[in-house]
Design an enzyme around this catalytic site. Sequence first.
Site, short mmCIF file in Angstrom:
data_model
loop_
_atom_site.label_atom_id
_atom_site.label_comp_id
_atom_site.label_asym_id
_atom_site.label_seq_id
_atom_site.Cartn_x
_atom_site.Cartn_y
_atom_site.Cartn_z
N LYS A 276 -0.38 8.88 14.26
CA LYS A 276 -0.04 9.06 12.84
C LYS A 276 1.31 8.43 12.52
O LYS A 276 1.45 7.69 11.55
CB LYS A 276 -0.02 10.54 12.49
CG LYS A 276 0.26 10.83 11.02
CD LYS A 276 0.31 12.34 10.74
CE LYS A 276 -1.06 12.97 10.87
NZ LYS A 276 -1.04 14.40 10.43
N GLY B 292 -4.13 17.11 13.90
CA GLY B 292 -4.58 16.29 15.01
C GLY B 292 -5.87 16.76 15.64
O GLY B 292 -6.79 15.96 15.90
N ARG B 293 -6.00 18.07 15.88
CA ARG B 293 -7.19 18.57 16.55
C ARG B 293 -8.39 18.66 15.62
O ARG B 293 -9.49 19.03 16.05
CB ARG B 293 -6.90 19.92 17.19
CG ARG B 293 -6.32 20.97 16.25
CD ARG B 293 -5.78 22.15 17.05
NE ARG B 293 -5.09 23.14 16.24
CZ ARG B 293 -3.83 23.04 15.83
NH1 ARG B 293 -3.13 21.96 16.12
NH2 ARG B 293 -3.28 24.00 15.12
N LYS C 182 8.43 18.42 24.29
CA LYS C 182 8.61 17.01 23.94
C LYS C 182 10.09 16.65 23.84
O LYS C 182 10.53 15.60 24.31
CB LYS C 182 7.94 16.72 22.59
CG LYS C 182 6.43 16.67 22.61
CD LYS C 182 5.94 16.33 21.21
CE LYS C 182 4.43 16.26 21.14
NZ LYS C 182 3.96 15.94 19.76
N GLU D 148 -4.46 25.54 20.92
CA GLU D 148 -3.39 25.05 20.07
C GLU D 148 -3.41 25.76 18.72
O GLU D 148 -2.38 25.93 18.08
CB GLU D 148 -3.51 23.54 19.87
CG GLU D 148 -2.22 22.87 19.46
CD GLU D 148 -2.25 21.36 19.61
OE1 GLU D 148 -1.67 20.85 20.59
OE2 GLU D 148 -2.85 20.69 18.75
N HIS E 192 -22.64 26.26 40.83
CA HIS E 192 -22.31 26.03 42.24
C HIS E 192 -20.80 25.99 42.46
O HIS E 192 -20.33 25.49 43.47
CB HIS E 192 -22.96 24.72 42.70
CG HIS E 192 -24.45 24.75 42.63
ND1 HIS E 192 -25.24 25.17 43.68
CD2 HIS E 192 -25.30 24.46 41.61
CE1 HIS E 192 -26.52 25.12 43.31
NE2 HIS E 192 -26.57 24.69 42.07
N GLU F 215 3.64 8.89 24.60
CA GLU F 215 2.61 8.45 25.53
C GLU F 215 1.78 7.30 24.94
O GLU F 215 1.47 6.32 25.62
CB GLU F 215 1.69 9.61 25.91
CG GLU F 215 2.38 10.74 26.64
CD GLU F 215 2.92 11.82 25.72
OE1 GLU F 215 3.22 12.91 26.21
OE2 GLU F 215 3.04 11.56 24.49
#
Length: 548
Positions: A207, A268-269, A513, A354, A385, A213
């Site tokens: 954005k 964002g999510r 951050k 979040e 399993h 990152e």
Amino acid sequence: MSTLISHTPIWQALQTHQRTLTAVHLRDLFAQDPQRFVKYSLSACGLFLDFSKNHLTGETFNLLLDLARKVALESRIEQLFQGDNVNNTEQRAALHTALRNHSQYPILVDNKDVMPAVNAVLAKMRQFSETVNQGKWLGYTGKRIDTLVNIGIGGSDLGPLMVVRALKAFHIQPLRAYFVSNADSTQLAEILADCNPETTLFIVASKTFSTQETLLNAHSARRWLIEKLGTPMAVARHFVAVSTNTQLVQDFGIDTANMFEFWGWVGGRYSLWSAIGLSIAVMIGMDNFEQLLAGAHAMDRHFASAPLAENMPVILGLLGVWYSSFWSANTHVILPYDVALEHFPAYLQQLVMESLGKQVTKQGINVDYATCPISWGTLGNNGQHAFYQLLHQGTQLVPADFLVAIESQHSLGEHQFAVLSNALAQAHVLMQGRTVAETRETLQVTGLQAEALEAAIPHRVFKGNQPSNTLVYQKLTPQVLGALIALYEHKTFVQSVCWGINAFDQWGVELGKQMASTFLTELKNTKPSQGYNSSTDGLLNYIKTRLV
């Protein structure tokens, strides 16, 4: 609401009621009511929900609905859809529903209808995706694009990655997609090793165009491209951006005509429905992307209009509150019996934790009740399993959601019968269990007797009584997937309303951050670090002496 919900009569009534159910086994509830499955199941938007395997009676259901009314859930749903500032700490709307508003009714933010802007971006996404799909978007050397690399993190990665994988059966050939999110150079290096620079297109999704990152990976990819093709001029034909920062996009070398906009009211999510979903639109085609939106919109309409007692997201949300706050269930497991949904549990981790991992109400009051459970899971057949041992014979209450496709996206002989039988068996045994008497009878058939029999019994008893929901759909299509994602979005919102917390901010990610930025400077400074604490100083200095 200035008073914590936990201090109200309805909350206390639920606490009292929960104590009456602790000694009641789920199998007893089924024995008492042969109509339980009919009472506690419903269909909506291509999804069928069986929630009968829960610690739930008619009284429980009514009390949970009373809780929803106490927190004015219906009014809060209306506020969500009409663009009110439901994100109060950032004074923003949370209008991901506008991104899939196929009804085209006006949605106002600051007295301005956002739908024309939403439609304009969708039209631009269609033009771009069709250009790539038809082989008309050419790289710098004139070759058509066959590889897409999405560079993002968080919601700019998890949502598109999950959907592109889930809808692999709908991919436009010969395209293939990769997703880069981690700052560890290994991820990008391994992906670039599989890419041809002449035919690779990068989507940089950020954005602000400043996410650490994402920009680290984007600049490394840019250097790789220039090195391989010999000129910075190639960047404009091999990079596009999803961002709001025109200047930084331009400085990077991306043609701003190939910049796709989204807005502050898109969290964002919740952003895969926006231009952040550009990789989805390219990989499955815009028609299928719009089917994804249509499925989500159908669930939006259901959530906004269905009565509380017949509302699928409301029911799932209330059950989530029931277990976290009243049964001390610290986790919730997602178990897809559909390989296409292999990334869905990871996607839900961000959506749930979040959104709900909060310790204060919207008014800033510390809560005195449990809120967010740890959301986790993996493909059901694989989990059987691995960690199902804990579900069946461990000491924790672990509510589960089984996601079951009747048809696989790729039919192959008897495979789907095996998948379905396992899903049904696991949900059944988690609820039903096996008593001491039933275990003794089973073992006697094998020939075990006397002391050997009695010694074996405790290890083979299944307590059962583990609650679960089962969501069934015919086949995972774009429309069904859209409805499924929106279902969990709205479930999460319901839980936030009941707990009085803000589902749309994420201040908990900020401090880490900020400190990372500080420590980045520290690591580049050859002087010994000091003044943090003995552990942090020690680690910084240990690592600095070994950096190459």
